[in-house]
Design a protein around this motif. Structure first.
Motif, PDB file in Angstrom:
ATOM      1  N   ARG A   6      43.617  45.379  31.031  1.00  0.00           N
ATOM      2  CA  ARG A   6      43.734  44.855  32.387  1.00  0.00           C
ATOM      3  C   ARG A   6      43.294  45.922  33.372  1.00  0.00           C
ATOM      4  O   ARG A   6      43.806  47.036  33.367  1.00  0.00           O
ATOM      5  N   ALA A   7      42.292  45.569  34.202  1.00  0.00           N
ATOM      6  CA  ALA A   7      41.785  46.536  35.169  1.00  0.00           C
ATOM      7  C   ALA A   7      42.893  46.888  36.148  1.00  0.00           C
ATOM      8  O   ALA A   7      43.589  46.024  36.643  1.00  0.00           O
ATOM      9  N   ALA A   8      43.065  48.197  36.392  1.00  0.00           N
ATOM     10  CA  ALA A   8      44.077  48.632  37.346  1.00  0.00           C
ATOM     11  C   ALA A   8      43.569  48.369  38.755  1.00  0.00           C
ATOM     12  O   ALA A   8      42.377  48.457  39.016  1.00  0.00           O
ATOM     13  N   ARG A   9      44.503  48.049  39.636  1.00  0.00           N
ATOM     14  CA  ARG A   9      44.108  47.905  41.046  1.00  0.00           C
ATOM     15  C   ARG A   9      44.056  49.297  41.654  1.00  0.00           C
ATOM     16  O   ARG A   9      44.853  50.162  41.302  1.00  0.00           O
ATOM     17  N   LEU A  10      43.111  49.468  42.567  1.00  0.00           N
ATOM     18  CA  LEU A  10      43.109  50.723  43.318  1.00  0.00           C
ATOM     19  C   LEU A  10      44.291  50.692  44.279  1.00  0.00           C
ATOM     20  O   LEU A  10      44.562  49.676  44.899  1.00  0.00           O
TER      21      LEU A  10
ATOM     22  N   ARG B  78      35.736  42.562  34.448  1.00  0.00           N
ATOM     23  CA  ARG B  78      36.950  43.335  34.745  1.00  0.00           C
ATOM     24  C   ARG B  78      37.503  44.016  33.506  1.00  0.00           C
ATOM     25  O   ARG B  78      37.935  45.156  33.548  1.00  0.00           O
ATOM     26  N   ALA B  82      37.863  47.965  32.632  1.00  0.00           N
ATOM     27  CA  ALA B  82      39.114  48.593  32.201  1.00  0.00           C
ATOM     28  C   ALA B  82      38.905  49.387  30.918  1.00  0.00           C
ATOM     29  O   ALA B  82      39.444  50.487  30.748  1.00  0.00           O
ATOM     30  N   ARG B  86      39.518  53.453  30.606  1.00  0.00           N
ATOM     31  CA  ARG B  86      40.580  54.035  29.770  1.00  0.00           C
ATOM     32  C   ARG B  86      40.059  54.727  28.537  1.00  0.00           C
ATOM     33  O   ARG B  86      40.694  55.648  28.035  1.00  0.00           O
ATOM     34  N   TYR B 113      39.794  54.879  38.558  1.00  0.00           N
ATOM     35  CA  TYR B 113      39.838  53.448  38.287  1.00  0.00           C
ATOM     36  C   TYR B 113      40.816  53.096  37.167  1.00  0.00           C
ATOM     37  O   TYR B 113      40.909  51.950  36.768  1.00  0.00           O
ATOM     38  N   GLY B 114      41.544  54.108  36.671  1.00  0.00           N
ATOM     39  CA  GLY B 114      42.590  53.828  35.699  1.00  0.00           C
ATOM     40  C   GLY B 114      43.929  53.612  36.381  1.00  0.00           C
ATOM     41  O   GLY B 114      44.923  53.315  35.727  1.00  0.00           O
ATOM     42  N   GLY B 115      43.958  53.799  37.697  1.00  0.00           N
ATOM     43  CA  GLY B 115      45.189  53.548  38.440  1.00  0.00           C
ATOM     44  C   GLY B 115      46.156  54.719  38.464  1.00  0.00           C
ATOM     45  O   GLY B 115      47.307  54.571  38.816  1.00  0.00           O
TER      46      GLY B 115
END
Ligand SMILES: Nc1ncnc2c1ncn2[C@@H]1O[C@H](COP(=O)(O)OP(=O)(O)OP(=O)(O)O)[C@@H](O)[C@H]1O
Ligand SMILES: [Mg+2]
Lengths: 397, 240
Positions: A6-10, B78, B82, B86, B113-115
């Protein structure tokens, strides 16, 4: 179990920082493209601010002067000539219920000079008037120097000068003599400027009795001034013609001087509308400038876009980056424009002696407009950036 | 390799066409965890195409690409992003460091972009820069660094691992390097290769494209491309 893909949100802070990163490294271009927006917003804020400040000043002045003054004057007669108000007009008007006080002036055909050497044909532009004793109190005219006429001085060759008349005659203090209607009169007082009744500013006022006895005044009032109960002003205004001239009420002109002042101010609004239009054009041009800057920015930064995709940015995150950049760019211009507009308003208001006032809705509207412009200008470039294939972006040099 | 742990990279009959040009055809290749692989071949033989497919920057026109067990063809943009954020790190011949930005911040972007929160990213970036021997250049901007130093920054960014991140402590890291020494003199090139070896020793899976025969020969496994085909694989598996 967490979805590992799941792509992380900025985080919001990161999103803004990424959006701003493109601006920090190109300060000159940022300044120039924000400038277009700033000029447009500044023009619009200044127009709104200046007209609001002017109106505020007018409101305050009217508040101080009162908006309950009415003037009654003879209008056109049926036959086309000028009609007269009867001698009793003032008394009759004073009897109208909500009228609180009255005053009157009557035109006296005399010329007023500084001395008796001025040749007769040279007019001074000063009007001679007979004045009732209650006049200054009713019109709210203040005494700058000396005193107003009274029972005693009103019967003798004494005169009170309006502010402009005194300045024109070079009279600065009471006691001076002026040549009025072929005789010397002593100046007993000088009035303050009377914004509601500017006709008094350029007049020389003498007592009613003196005018009738010595200057050939016919005794007809030419203007009756009436202060009425504030709440009843519109009704009083409508009924005042009858008592003023029962024989010919349609030959009476009733007006409210505060309305004339307000109308004069409104006349400036046409110019304001023009400037507002120019501001809108500047804003549009500024928006095109931002769009242009964004298109170039995307073209120049293809490899950065490729890198960000390689680092794991989604298409949406790339799109948002350029959208935020565009929003920041135009918001920067908008903020600068609001400040500049406030500065222009404050500067202009200061020269006019007005209170400086920029309505909050104008500032919010200005910033809102820049955000809309930024969004529109950045939309297409941001989509292009997002659509770029990562490999294509990376091979760009 | 046990059956429960998928290989880091698995290509089955992969082809990539650009219009009429076939850049890669029928490539079958498996790279297990912790391998260090050299990809060699003449210019235009499809090396970068192969690497981009492994890095999910590109999708194959035929065949199946699996990264860490995920079929790339079936993943949305998306989810691919991800996966890159990662699992995959890239090093390019051009270093791709933002002009005028302190390298600490550029390296910290490796986890953007990994949060990962910013403070943590910067702490990890500092650590990574120390590991590549640039602990004293954190605040420097790219134009103040040599080519070799810039490439070391790029490597630090690519392997900026977050042990507490979603991939977990044992999560596979795949480092893909496209001619990382191509723009460097031989001394800087050796330093960079040394770094890649260190990373390999620490457990990272590394795939390096190189034109340097000596470098290629010194690595445990070589994959040789010719005219868009895998002509030779020293591990034997994928050669045809
Ligand atoms: N986007 C593209 N559009 C058209 N053809 C492409 C594209 N990318 C690669 N090619 C072609 O595919 C072939 C393989 O290209 P690739 O970049 O993979 O080669 P390479 O082995 O990396 O070469 P080099 O060593 O010069 O980097 C070349 O013939 C190239 O022209
Ligand atoms: Mg290549």
């Amino acid at each position: 179990m967490n979805d590992p893909l799941r792509a992380a949100r900025l985080r919001p802070g990161d999103a803004v920082r990424v959006g701003a990163s493109g601006l920090r490294t190109r300060p000159v271009r940022v300044f120039l493209s924000a400038l277009g927006i700033a000029i447009g917003i500044a023009a619009m804020i200044a127009v709104v601010g200046i007209s609001t400040s002017g109106r505020e000043d007018l409101d305050r002045r009217l508040d101080a002067l009162g908006t309950n003054l009415l003037t009654v004057a003879p209008g056109q007669s049926f036959t086309g000539g000028t009609s007269h108000l009867p001698d009793e007009a003032e008394e009759m008007i004073a009897r109208v219920g909500p009228v609180e006080s009255v005053g009157a002036t009557g035109r006296v055909e005399v010329s007023v000079y500084r001395n008796d050497h001025v040749p007769e044909p040279e007019t001074s532009g000063i009007g001679g008037y007979a004045a009732r004793l209650g006049l200054p109190e009713t019109v709210g005219a203040g005494i700058a120097e000396g005193a107003w006429l009274n029972e005693a001085t009103g019967a003798y060759p004494s005169v009170v000068l309006g502010a402009d008349a005194a300045a024109g005659l070079g009279v600065h203090e009471p006691g001076a003599l002026v040549w009025l209607g072929g005789r010397w009169c002593v100046v007993v007082g000088i009035l303050r400027p009377a914004p509601l009744t500017p006709e008094l500013d350029s007049s020389a006022l003498v007592g009613w009795a003196f005018a009738e006895e010595e200057l050939g005044f016919d005794g007809h009032p030419t203007t009756v001034y009436a202060r009425a109960d504030e709440a009843a002003v519109p009704e009083v205004r409508d009924v005042l013609a009858a008592p003023a001239n029962p024989a010919a009420p349609n030959e009476v002109k009733v007006s409210r001087p505060s309305d004339a002042l307000a109308a004069q101010e409104a006349a400036d609004e046409a110019l304001g509308g023009l400037l507002l239009g120019l501001g809108a054009v500047a804003l549009l041009v500024g928006g095109v400038g931002v769009a242009n800057t964004m298109v170039i920015s995307v073209l120049e930064r293809r490899s950065e876009i490729g890198l960000r995709r390689a680092l794991g940015a989604t298409r949406g995150q790339v799109r948002d980056q350029f959208l935020i950049e565009s929003l920041l760019l135009s918001a920067l211009g908008g903020a600068g424009g609001v400040l500049a507009g406030i500065a222009v308003t404050a500067g202009y208001a200061a020269t006019q002696g007005w209170p400086a006032l920029v309505p909050a809705w104008a500032m919010a509207g200005g910033l809102g407009a820049t955000l809309v412009i930024g969004g529109l200008a950045g939309f297409y470039p941001a989509l292009r950036a997002a659509r770029l294939a990562p490999t294509e972006a990376l091979t760009a040099v | 390799m046990s059956g429960t742990v998928p290989p880091v990279v698995e290509l089955r009959g992969v082809g990539r066409e650009y219009g009429g040009v076939t850049a890669l055809r029928d490539a079958t290749l498996t790279i297990g965890r912790g391998e260090l692989v050299a990809v060699v071949g003449p210019s235009g033989s499809g090396k970068s195409t192969l690497l981009n497919l492994m890095g999910t920057l590109d999708r194959p026109t035929s065949g199946v690409v699996r990264i860490d067990g995920h079929d790339v063809g079936g993943l949305s943009d998306r989810r691919l992003a991800a996966l890159r954020a990662r699992t995959i790190g890239f090093v390019f011949q051009q270093f791709h460091l933002a002009a005028g930005v302190p390298v600490l911040d550029s390296v910290a972007d490796g986890l953007l972009y990994g949060g990962t929160p910013r403070a943590r990213r910067r702490a990890l970036a500092e650590e990574a820069l120390r590991r590549v021997g640039l602990g004293h250049r954190l605040r420097h901007r790219p134009h103040e660094l040599s080519g070799g130093e810039k490439q070391r920054c790029a490597i630090a960014r690519a392997v900026l691992g977050d042990p507490s991140g979603a991939s977990g402590p044992g999560g596979p890291r795949l480092l893909l390097a496209d001619e990382p020494t191509g723009a460097l003199d031989s001394a800087s090139g050796r330093t960079v290769m040394g770094l890649l070896r260190d990373l390999h020793a620490a457990g990272t899976t590394v795939v390096v494209i190189t034109h340097d025969q000596d470098i290629a020969a010194s690595l445990p496994r070589q994959v040789r491309l010719r005219d868009g085909r895998i002509a030779d694989d020293s591990a034997g598996g994928g050669a045809r």
